[in-house]
Scaffold this motif. Structure first.
Motif: not given
Length: 330
Positions: A31, A33, A35-36, A38-40, A164, A167, A276, A279
């Motif tokens: 992945v 993204s 955005y993903l 940031d959410v994670a 990343s 993360y 989630v 969002q």
């Protein structure tokens, strides 16, 4: 009353956790993204804070409503030391954790002279004092303007400014938190906390020093809040007093109620689901809780042990330790 450690075969050391860790570690490779990411990352940071509250509420039966205040102290300590003193993140972060643990001890020395609802109200007042102090101390915290320009950490040639890369830092921090909390839960100290939750007088009759155990779990809880706060500071790069307020504390409590208070998977599961969901309804802005509120009421009515507790009851033979916690009445 038996305080022996639980069986070795339990959820913290089982294959589900290894599978989750493996999936999480591989995710950035497939992945891409931002955005993903940031959410994670936000999910992992606030899950750490939720684990800090869970050791108090879920294991000892104490509701700490100053939790976001210590999250803010950890964040502001890292931000101030990096911006105004010139320290690196790797020096500021441990000091922030130690400071939160020390302040948690000082709070406990006073707060544990109260019990039940009075304790919750007292800690709520302390949380408000922390927020107001941060908001009014312009020369140190920036007051209403907050702290700007907190740089992402570096470790040799590794730059954590990339989503990343950061993360993996957040993932390692979360994994260490879950491992620590699992060890605490399986220890004699953790068993003693469960006994205190069941009844302080009964725990004293079993030879448990209730006051000392409360102080220790308070220090652990506030240290984990500072641990999450320090990570939050360098990820966001900006700090304002709002993140230390009661709203943040009650949001973390919401994560626990949804996931399952007193369970090991609950804080992570609840944080993931609520973040989630937020969002998808972020367009509602200040009215998000109009949607989340009724959902929480339905959850408490029909699944009082949270989603992790529900899963444990549906699969009692697979996760004996988790069912043991939910059967204890949490």
């Amino acid at each position: 009353m038996s305080l022996a450690p639980p069986p070795v075969r339990s959820l913290p050391t089982g294959w589900p956790w290894l599978l989750v860790l493996l999936i999480a570690a591989v995710l950035p490779l497939v992945v891409h993204s931002s955005y993903l990411f940031d959410v994670a990352i936000n999910v992992m940071i606030f899950a750490i804070a939720a684990y800090g509250m869970n050791v108090m509420l879920g294991y000892a039966g104490l509701l700490p409503l100053a939790h976001a205040g210590f999250f803010g102290i950890g964040a502001y300590t890292v931000g101030i030391l990096m911006l105004k003193v010139g320290w690196s993140f790797w020096l500021a972060w441990p000091l922030a954790i130690a400071l939160c643990a020390l302040l948690g001890l000082l709070l406990g020395l006073v707060a544990f002279r109260t019990r039940d609802d009075v304790f919750a109200i007292f800690t709520l007042g302390v949380g408000v004092i922390i927020t107001e102090s941060i908001n009014k101390w312009d020369s140190l915290t920036g007051g209403n303007d907050g702290l700007n320009g907190i740089a992402p950490p570096k470790l040799g040639s590794i730059d954590f400014s990339k989503g990343s890369t950061f993360y993996y830092l957040a993932l390692i921090a979360l994994a260490l938190t879950i491992f620590l909390v699992a060890r605490v839960r399986a220890s004699l100290f953790g068993r003693s906390l469960i006994a205190i939750r069941g009844g302080e007088d009964l725990a004293r009759s079993a030879g448990i020093n209730v006051y000392t155990h409360k102080l220790r779990v308070m220090m652990l809880s506030t240290a984990l809040a500072g641990f999450a706060g320090g990570l939050y500071a360098v990820y966001i790069g900006f700090l304002g007093a709002a993140v230390t307020g009661p709203t943040t504390t009650f949001t973390i409590l919401l994560y626990l109620l949804v996931g399952g208070v007193g369970t090991l998977a609950g804080p992570l599961l609840g944080t993931l689901i609520i973040r989630v969901l937020q969002q998808f309804i972020q367009g509602l802005q200040d009215y998000q809780y109009v949607v989340l509120g009724p959902l929480l009421v339905l959850l408490v009515i029909f699944f009082p042990a949270g989603l992790a507790g529900l899963w444990a009851r549906l699969r009692p033979n697979r996760i004996p330790a988790l069912r043991e916690v939910t059967d204890a009445g949490v």
